[in-house]
Design a protein around this motif. Structure first.
Motif, PDB file in Angstrom:
ATOM      1  N   ASP A   1       0.833  -1.203   0.000  1.00 43.46           N
ATOM      2  CA  ASP A   1       0.000   0.000   0.000  1.00 43.46           C
ATOM      3  C   ASP A   1       0.867   1.253   0.000  1.00 43.46           C
ATOM      4  O   ASP A   1       2.041   1.223   0.375  1.00 43.46           O
ATOM      5  N   SER A   2       0.261   2.347  -0.377  1.00 44.79           N
ATOM      6  CA  SER A   2       0.992   3.616  -0.395  1.00 44.79           C
ATOM      7  C   SER A   2       1.339   4.054   1.026  1.00 44.79           C
ATOM      8  O   SER A   2       0.681   3.665   1.996  1.00 44.79           O
ATOM      9  N   ALA A   3       2.371   4.868   1.143  1.00 44.89           N
ATOM     10  CA  ALA A   3       2.841   5.330   2.454  1.00 44.89           C
ATOM     11  C   ALA A   3       1.774   6.177   3.145  1.00 44.89           C
ATOM     12  O   ALA A   3       1.008   6.892   2.497  1.00 44.89           O
ATOM     13  N   THR A   4       1.746   6.090   4.462  1.00 40.02           N
ATOM     14  CA  THR A   4       0.841   6.910   5.258  1.00 40.02           C
ATOM     15  C   THR A   4       1.387   8.345   5.326  1.00 40.02           C
ATOM     16  O   THR A   4       2.584   8.555   5.536  1.00 40.02           O
ATOM     17  N   PHE A   5       0.533   9.312   5.145  1.00 37.30           N
ATOM     18  CA  PHE A   5       0.943  10.714   5.239  1.00 37.30           C
ATOM     19  C   PHE A   5       1.454  11.011   6.650  1.00 37.30           C
ATOM     20  O   PHE A   5       0.779  10.728   7.640  1.00 37.30           O
ATOM     21  N   TYR A   6       2.644  11.551   6.748  1.00 32.77           N
ATOM     22  CA  TYR A   6       3.272  11.734   8.057  1.00 32.77           C
ATOM     23  C   TYR A   6       3.191  13.172   8.577  1.00 32.77           C
ATOM     24  O   TYR A   6       3.766  13.495   9.619  1.00 32.77           O
ATOM     25  N   GLY A   7       2.475  14.039   7.876  1.00 33.19           N
ATOM     26  CA  GLY A   7       2.425  15.442   8.279  1.00 33.19           C
ATOM     27  C   GLY A   7       1.912  15.664   9.682  1.00 33.19           C
ATOM     28  O   GLY A   7       2.508  16.429  10.465  1.00 33.19           O
ATOM     29  N   ASN A   8       0.826  15.012  10.040  1.00 34.52           N
ATOM     30  CA  ASN A   8       0.282  15.165  11.390  1.00 34.52           C
ATOM     31  C   ASN A   8       1.234  14.603  12.437  1.00 34.52           C
ATOM     32  O   ASN A   8       1.440  15.202  13.502  1.00 34.52           O
ATOM     33  N   TRP A   9       1.817  13.437  12.133  1.00 36.14           N
ATOM     34  CA  TRP A   9       2.785  12.806  13.039  1.00 36.14           C
ATOM     35  C   TRP A   9       3.950  13.764  13.291  1.00 36.14           C
ATOM     36  O   TRP A   9       4.385  13.950  14.427  1.00 36.14           O
ATOM     37  N   MET A  10       4.445  14.373  12.234  1.00 34.08           N
ATOM     38  CA  MET A  10       5.552  15.318  12.354  1.00 34.08           C
ATOM     39  C   MET A  10       5.156  16.539  13.184  1.00 34.08           C
ATOM     40  O   MET A  10       5.900  16.972  14.076  1.00 34.08           O
ATOM     41  N   ARG A  11       4.011  17.101  12.895  1.00 33.56           N
ATOM     42  CA  ARG A  11       3.547  18.278  13.632  1.00 33.56           C
ATOM     43  C   ARG A  11       3.406  17.971  15.120  1.00 33.56           C
ATOM     44  O   ARG A  11       3.791  18.786  15.975  1.00 33.56           O
ATOM     45  N   GLN A  12       2.879  16.808  15.446  1.00 34.39           N
ATOM     46  CA  GLN A  12       2.687  16.429  16.843  1.00 34.39           C
ATOM     47  C   GLN A  12       4.017  16.170  17.541  1.00 34.39           C
ATOM     48  O   GLN A  12       4.213  16.561  18.703  1.00 34.39           O
ATOM     49  N   THR A  13       4.951  15.549  16.843  1.00 36.04           N
ATOM     50  CA  THR A  13       6.288  15.327  17.410  1.00 36.04           C
ATOM     51  C   THR A  13       6.970  16.657  17.709  1.00 36.04           C
ATOM     52  O   THR A  13       7.556  16.853  18.780  1.00 36.04           O
ATOM     53  N   LYS A  14       6.903  17.585  16.764  1.00 38.83           N
ATOM     54  CA  LYS A  14       7.516  18.898  16.953  1.00 38.83           C
ATOM     55  C   LYS A  14       6.910  19.621  18.147  1.00 38.83           C
ATOM     56  O   LYS A  14       7.623  20.282  18.914  1.00 38.83           O
ATOM     57  N   SER A  15       5.617  19.477  18.321  1.00 38.23           N
ATOM     58  CA  SER A  15       4.939  20.118  19.444  1.00 38.23           C
ATOM     59  C   SER A  15       5.475  19.616  20.775  1.00 38.23           C
ATOM     60  O   SER A  15       5.730  20.401  21.701  1.00 38.23           O
ATOM     61  N   VAL A  16       5.685  18.313  20.873  1.00 43.13           N
ATOM     62  CA  VAL A  16       6.202  17.729  22.120  1.00 43.13           C
ATOM     63  C   VAL A  16       7.623  18.208  22.391  1.00 43.13           C
ATOM     64  O   VAL A  16       7.954  18.659  23.496  1.00 43.13           O
TER      65      VAL A  16
END
Length: 208
Positions: A149-164
Motif C-alpha cells: 500500500d501507499s505510504a501513510t501521510f506523516y504530516g500530522n505525526w511530524m507536527r505532533q512530534t515537533k509540538s512535544v
C-alpha cells in the motif's frame, strides 16, 4: 483506571525512557534489552511480541484487539476516552483526549513522567521505497495496511512530534535511525534533539 500522569514524577532511577514507534528502522534493536536501562513506551501491535511498560493505542480497532486478548488486565494500556470503552476495566484514559497519533502520544506521555533523556526509535516518518510504500513493522497483519500500500501521510505525526519537543526544552531527545533514514529538516532546528545511528545507540547500551 483513569488516573492522569503527573508532570515531573520520575519513574526510574536511570531517568531514561525509550519511546518506540513501529517504523521498520526499529527492527535492528531488541526491545527486551531496553527495559534494563529505562522504561519503555510502545504502540499498538507491539504487545503481540513484547510487554512494554506502557502501551499506547488510539485506534479503536487496535484497542479492541488488545482488550480481546486480555492484555490490558495485566499491563498498562493508555488511550483516548471513547464511549465504546466505558465498560472496559483497567484501561487508562488521557484527560482530555490528545486526538493525536499513537507514536507522538506515547512520546508526550513519557515527557509527562519527567525523564531527563528520551530515546525515540521507529519514528521513520517517510515511507519505504523512496517514500512510496507503507512503512510499518506490522504491515500485512490484522488492523494494518499491506506492505504494498501507499505510504501513510506523516504530516500530522511530524507536527505532533515537533509540538512535544518544543514543549519540553529541558528533555534531551535522541532519535535513533539507520544511516539511510529520512531526517526531516523541520527537526534540525531543535537544540534538544539529536539524531544518532542504530549502531551508535547499541554501543551506548551494549546491545547485541
Amino acid at each position: 483506571m483513569d488516573n492522569q500522569p503527573q508532570k515531573n514524577s520520575p519513574h526510574n532511577h536511570n531517568n531514561v525512557a525509550f519511546v518506540l514507534g513501529n517504523g521498520t528502522s526499529r527492527k535492528a534493536v531488541d526491545m527486551r534489552q531496553l527495559q534494563k536501562y529505562g522504561k519503555v513506551y510502545a504502540c499498538n501491535a507491539v504487545y503481540r511480541e513484547f510487554n512494554p511498560d506502557y502501551l499506547i493505542a488510539v485506534d479503536a480497532k487496535m484497542v479492541k484487539e488488545i482488550v480481546n486478548k486480555g492484555w490490558h488486565l495485566r499491563n498498562q494500556v493508555w488511550t483516548n476516552p471513547n464511549k465504546a470503552y466505558q465498560r472496559m476495566a483497567n484501561i487508562n484514559f488521557f484527560q482530555p483526549s490528545k486526538g493525536w497519533s499513537s507514536g507522538p502520544t506515547a512520546l508526550w506521555l513519557a515527557c509527562q513522567h519527567g525523564y531527563d533523556t528520551i530515546y525515540i526509535l521507529g519514528f521513520d516518518y517517510q515511507g519505504l521505497q523512496g517514500g512510496k510504500k507503507f512503512n510499518n513493522i506490522y504491515a500485512d497483519t490484522k488492523n494494518y495496511k499491506k506492505s504494498v500500500d501507499s505510504a501513510t501521510f506523516y504530516g500530522n505525526w511530524m507536527r505532533q512530534t515537533k509540538s512535544v519537543i518544543n514543549d519540553y526544552p529541558n528533555i534531551q531527545f535522541k532519535r535513533v535511525i539507520l544511516p539511510d533514514n529520512y531526517v526531516p529538516e523541520e527537526l534540525n532546528k531543535f537544540v534538544n534533539l539529536e539524531h544518532i545511528t542504530v549502531e551508535t545507540f547499541k554501543k551506548i547500551y551494549n546491545l547485541t
